[in-house]
Design a protein around this motif. Structure first.
Motif, PDB file in Angstrom:
ATOM      1  N   SER A  78       0.839  -1.207   0.000  1.00 20.68           N
ATOM      2  CA  SER A  78       0.000   0.000   0.000  1.00 20.68           C
ATOM      3  C   SER A  78       0.870   1.251   0.000  1.00 20.68           C
ATOM      4  N   GLU A  79       0.701   2.032  -1.040  1.00 23.72           N
ATOM      5  CA  GLU A  79       1.419   3.300  -1.108  1.00 23.72           C
ATOM      6  C   GLU A  79       0.921   4.262  -0.022  1.00 23.72           C
ATOM      7  N   GLU A  80      -0.389   4.162   0.300  1.00 25.59           N
ATOM      8  CA  GLU A  80      -0.955   5.018   1.334  1.00 25.59           C
ATOM      9  C   GLU A  80      -0.304   4.731   2.689  1.00 25.59           C
ATOM     10  N   SER A  81      -0.128   3.426   2.995  1.00 28.26           N
ATOM     11  CA  SER A  81       0.497   3.071   4.272  1.00 28.26           C
ATOM     12  C   SER A  81       1.936   3.571   4.322  1.00 28.26           C
ATOM     13  N   ARG A  82       2.665   3.439   3.200  1.00 26.56           N
ATOM     14  CA  ARG A  82       4.035   3.939   3.185  1.00 26.56           C
ATOM     15  C   ARG A  82       4.068   5.449   3.410  1.00 26.56           C
ATOM     16  N   ALA A  83       3.099   6.160   2.801  1.00 32.62           N
ATOM     17  CA  ALA A  83       3.045   7.614   2.964  1.00 32.62           C
ATOM     18  C   ALA A  83       2.754   7.993   4.416  1.00 32.62           C
ATOM     19  N   VAL A  84       1.854   7.230   5.056  1.00 33.23           N
ATOM     20  CA  VAL A  84       1.527   7.501   6.453  1.00 33.23           C
ATOM     21  C   VAL A  84       2.747   7.284   7.331  1.00 33.23           C
ATOM     22  N   VAL A  85       3.448   6.185   7.117  1.00 34.80           N
ATOM     23  CA  VAL A  85       4.629   5.874   7.919  1.00 34.80           C
ATOM     24  C   VAL A  85       5.697   6.949   7.722  1.00 34.80           C
ATOM     25  N   ARG A  86       5.930   7.315   6.457  1.00 39.20           N
ATOM     26  CA  ARG A  86       6.963   8.318   6.168  1.00 39.20           C
ATOM     27  C   ARG A  86       6.616   9.655   6.838  1.00 39.20           C
ATOM     28  N   ALA A  87       5.354  10.072   6.719  1.00 39.59           N
ATOM     29  CA  ALA A  87       4.935  11.346   7.322  1.00 39.59           C
ATOM     30  C   ALA A  87       5.040  11.306   8.840  1.00 39.59           C
ATOM     31  N   THR A  88       4.696  10.160   9.413  1.00 45.69           N
ATOM     32  CA  THR A  88       4.765  10.032  10.876  1.00 45.69           C
ATOM     33  C   THR A  88       6.204  10.161  11.361  1.00 45.69           C
ATOM     34  N   ILE A  89       7.127   9.528  10.654  1.00 43.78           N
ATOM     35  CA  ILE A  89       8.550   9.598  11.038  1.00 43.78           C
ATOM     36  C   ILE A  89       9.052  11.027  10.963  1.00 43.78           C
ATOM     37  N   GLU A  90       8.660  11.715   9.897  1.00 40.20           N
ATOM     38  CA  GLU A  90       9.121  13.100   9.736  1.00 40.20           C
ATOM     39  C   GLU A  90       8.547  14.006  10.823  1.00 40.20           C
ATOM     40  N   ILE A  91       7.264  13.838  11.142  1.00 41.81           N
ATOM     41  CA  ILE A  91       6.641  14.670  12.186  1.00 41.81           C
ATOM     42  C   ILE A  91       7.299  14.399  13.529  1.00 41.81           C
ATOM     43  N   ALA A  92       7.478  13.116  13.853  1.00 40.25           N
ATOM     44  CA  ALA A  92       8.062  12.753  15.144  1.00 40.25           C
ATOM     45  C   ALA A  92       9.480  13.297  15.272  1.00 40.25           C
ATOM     46  N   HIS A  93      10.267  13.147  14.220  1.00 37.45           N
ATOM     47  CA  HIS A  93      11.652  13.638  14.276  1.00 37.45           C
ATOM     48  C   HIS A  93      11.696  15.156  14.405  1.00 37.45           C
TER      49      HIS A  93
END
Length: 789
Positions: A719-734
């Motif tokens: 799922s490209e959507e799941s990858r996008a969610v994970v990537r965005a979450t990592i960036e926000i958290a960092h």
């Protein structure tokens, strides 16, 4: 937006609605067994009893004192000077003093009448019968005077009557006086407590009609009526002259010419005195009431409609309330107020209606309706309670729904009672929108209703669509994105409706606590609940014996492959039993209000064994799961601090992984979060992206770690959507300075993708399942995860 909601509602109707005939039959059943029908039956009973009470009270004149008081109050407000065409000749204390404290004799009466007639008086009426003889000379002189002024002088008379069990004889003038004189009835009747007086306009005396004193003074010749003198005429303004002044010629003829006069007692010692209700210090001689009566008759004989019109209006007002679906008794209040005001208008037009029996009847009805309201209406909003739609009979044709309104208590702190009522009524309108729903009840923070029965699959789709529609409506109409409606639906059709309502409400509460849109309380759910109750018993024994088992799933640094920590998980197999599902155990603990005890037992074992891992690696972080709601429990946090001290466990090596599906209260958790941070204990937001674990949680829980839920991680490969969610979450958290942990990593490609995205740590089956501390220590001794070896 409203159009979107309407389209969504239409879609639900088309997709999930029952057939037309089934809906018609259901509506017919609702009409017979609905809460509205129940309220009508009970209100009808109250109304009939109230009307009966009012009619009986009218017949026995129970409210007569109240009626007289209110009539006197109206007269006091309408007070006006008396006209000057009827004059009172008062046998007062001045007269008695001049007459050696005796009443005037007939010789004096003769002279007074001659003087009055000579002054141009039209009529002279004695409020006295002259029934006893005096001297032959004085009686003869008086009789001669009566003959000379025949048609201008009236003597008082009282007919024989029965008062209770006592017979009162006739009081009439001497026979020689009756030959040439007119008679005027002196009799009247004072009501209870002397609050009002009733006069006849005439009496029948020996087959002859004789007018009353007031009728003679008013020159009234109409039909015989009973009436009340209008005390709005101020008795103190009646033209009055002392008898002795008239006797001695000291009253100018101009003051008497063309007027009618009454001669009556007005001295202090007379028994013929009355008190006006709102002038307790003012004594009014009885003769003055004849004058007031004369002025009343001149305006027109009061038409006494009695209590019938008011009681008819009261019955109509009760009928309106009987059929009303609202609890407010507006019709009764409006009618009562209208009657109180209308009597002022009627008084001016010489109409009389008695209203107190009607008011008593409406008061009794209002009390009865209020008792019904307390039982069948919510105290918070204008909606029925579940008692109104409950039944002790089963209903095979209906499912029972309960809607939990999340955060209603929070809204109540910011909204007025009116806004809360509008909010609930809006939801009721949405629920009833499709048309198949009957009455909707409200209790605490739940809406309850009955709807046509559906098959399980259809029911699940309908419940899911309804929950989504309601959430959209709340978000749009009330600007609340935090209120997630939770439905509980009972389908145990062989149980009484009252019992099913309770079960549906329990299911709605459970759905809200678990963060799901709906729970169907069917046989499978009941079996699961029974299993949970059994599990609670097992849990209680485990807590008592403190033998609940735990295991540890390693957390791996993705850059180096080093084990940097572990999450403590329940892995428990009670003696002689099957292994316990950890998730079921946590749900059972929450349902049994034992979650904090379970947390402490798990933490006690984790701290005891975790010290071994810290001995190998002082930087090792031990994570223990805890409900975010528990942050508001100061006792639990005190117990955690106590355990840290008992086992000499460094607070900075402990991380609390917080999970929650319900909204948190800032003011309740803020002090506890500050205390935890002050001691160096780490906070981690678990299962980020699910339930209430969202960006708002990051603000409310200033954590040092964020864990991405495994559902997003495991779908990264497809799922490209799941990858996008994970990537965005990592960036926000960092960007916020937080460590990111990915859960549920099961293959190398996902681990590689996470590493490329800059994810800090991971845990999952790729590295290790949850294992005992002894095995974890062996893995840590190797310094690297097996997958990196």
């Amino acid at each position: 937006m409203i159009g979107i909601l309407q389209n969504l509602a239409d879609t639900i109707r088309r997709t999930f609605g029952s057939a037309g005939e089934e809906v018609a039959g259901f509506k017919q059943e609702l009409a017979q067994r609905s809460g509205a029908a129940l309220l009508r039956r009970k209100r009808t009973k109250v109304a009939l009893l109230a009307i009966l009470f009012g009619v009986v009270s009218s017949i026995i004149e129970l409210p007569l004192p109240l009626e007289d008081l209110y009539r006197a109050a109206r007269a006091e407000l309408r007070s006006r000077p008396a006209p000057r065409d009827v004059v009172m000749i008062a046998i007062d204390d001045k007269t008695r003093a001049a007459n050696q404290h005796n009443l005037p004799n007939r010789m004096q009466d003769t002279k007074v009448v001659d003087t009055l007639i000579a002054s141009g008086v039209r009529r002279v009426v004695f409020d006295r019968a002259h029934a006893d003889p005096e001297t032959p000379k004085s009686d003869a002189m008086f009789a001669d005077m009566l003959a000379r002024h025949q048609g201008k002088v009236w003597l008082g008379v009282v007919p024989a009557s029965d008062i209770g069990f006592q017979r009162v004889d006739e009081i009439a003038p001497l026979p020689e006086f009756r030959k040439t004189v007119n008679l005027a009835a002196m009799n009247g009747r004072a009501n209870l407590f002397g609050l009002s007086v009733i006069f006849p306009t005439s009496i029948d005396l020996g087959g002859k009609k004789e007018g009353s004193i007031s009728a003679v003074l008013a020159e009234y010749t109409g039909p015989t009526r009973l009436y009340r003198p209008d005390t709005a005429f101020d008795a103190s303004t009646v033209p009055s002259f002392s008898y002795v002044d008239v006797l001695n010629g000291r009253v100018p003829a101009a003051e008497l010419r063309g007027k009618n006069v009454v001669i009556g007692q007005a001295f202090f010692g007379s028994s013929d005195y009355y008190f006006l209700p709102f002038r307790p210090n003012t004594k009014v001689p009885g003769s003055y009431f004849h004058v007031l009566g004369a002025h009343t008759l001149k305006r027109g004989v009061p038409l006494d409609l009695m209590w019938y019109p008011a009681m008819l209006l009261a019955a109509l007002a009760m009928a309106v309330q009987v059929v009303s679906r609202r609890r407010a008794s507006n019709s009764l209040m409006i009618t009562s107020f209208g009657l109180l005001i209308a009597t002022f208008v009627f008084d001016e037009f010489t109409f009389n209606i008695d209203i107190m029996s009607a008011l008593l009847a409406m008061g009794a009805a209002a009390i009865g309706f209020q008792r019904i309201n307390r039982k069948y209406y919510s105290s918070d909003v204008d909606a029925m309670t579940t008692s109104a739609i409950a039944s002790d009979r089963p209903s095979e044709e209906r499912d029972v729904y309960a809607l939990k309104i999340a955060n209603l208590a929070e809204f109540s702190e910011e909204w007025t009672a009116r806004e809360i009522g509008e909010f609930v009524n809006t939801l009721i309108a949405y629920v009833k929108g499709p048309g198949e729903v009957g009455d909707v009840a409200f209790e605490r923070d739940l809406l309850v209703w009955l709807a046509p029965r559906m098959e399980n699959g259809e029911l699940e789709r309908h419940a899911d669509g309804l929950a989504m529609m309601l959430k959209t409506a709340i978000s749009y109409d009330w600007q609340s994105s935090n209120s997630a409606p939770a439905l509980g639906i009972d389908t145990n059709h062989d149980l009484p409706v009252a019992s099913r309502i309770k079960k549906a409400m329990q299911a709605a509460d459970e759905a809200a606590n678990r963060g799901v849109r709906f729970i169907i309380n069917d046989a499978a759910h009941l079996e699961a609940r029974n299993n949970r109750l059994q599990l609670i018993k097992v849990l209680e024994k485990g807590l008592r014996d403190r033998d609940i088992g735990v295991a540890y799933q390693p957390k791996v640094d993705l850059a180096s492959g080093r084990i940097v920590g572990a999450e403590t998980l329940i892995r428990w197999q009670p003696e002689g039993e099957e292994p316990v599902n950890p998730q079921d155990l946590v749900l059972a603990a929450e349902a049994g209000d034992r979650i904090n005890e379970l947390t402490l037992v798990v933490m006690e074992k984790a701290l005891l064994e975790g010290k071994q891992a810290i001995a190998l690696d002082p930087r090792f972080k031990l994570a223990v799961n805890m409900s975010a709601k528990s942050l508001s429990d100061t006792h639990l946090l005190f117990d955690i601090m106590t355990l840290l001290g008992r086992f000499d466990f460094p607070p900075e090596n402990l991380t609390l992984e917080l999970t929650e599906t319900a909204k948190l209260e800032d003011d309740r958790i803020a002090p506890q979060i500050a205390a935890l941070k002050a001691r160096g204990i780490g906070l981690s937001i678990d299962d980020f992206g699910t339930g209430q674990s969202n960006l708002e949680y990051i603000e409310k829980l200033p954590s040092s770690e964020l864990k991405i839920d495994k559902r997003f991680v495991q779908h990264m490969a497809t799922s490209e959507e799941s990858r996008a969610v994970v990537r965005a979450t990592i960036e926000i958290a960092h960007s916020l300075g937080k460590t990111v942990v990915a859960e549920g990593v099961e293959d190398l490609s996902v681990a590689a993708a996470l590493t490329a995205m800059g994810c800090d740590q991971a845990q999952g089956y790729l590295f290790s399942r949850a294992i005992p501390m002894s095995e974890l220590l062996v893995m840590m001794g190797g310094r690297r995860s097996a997958i990196y070896s």
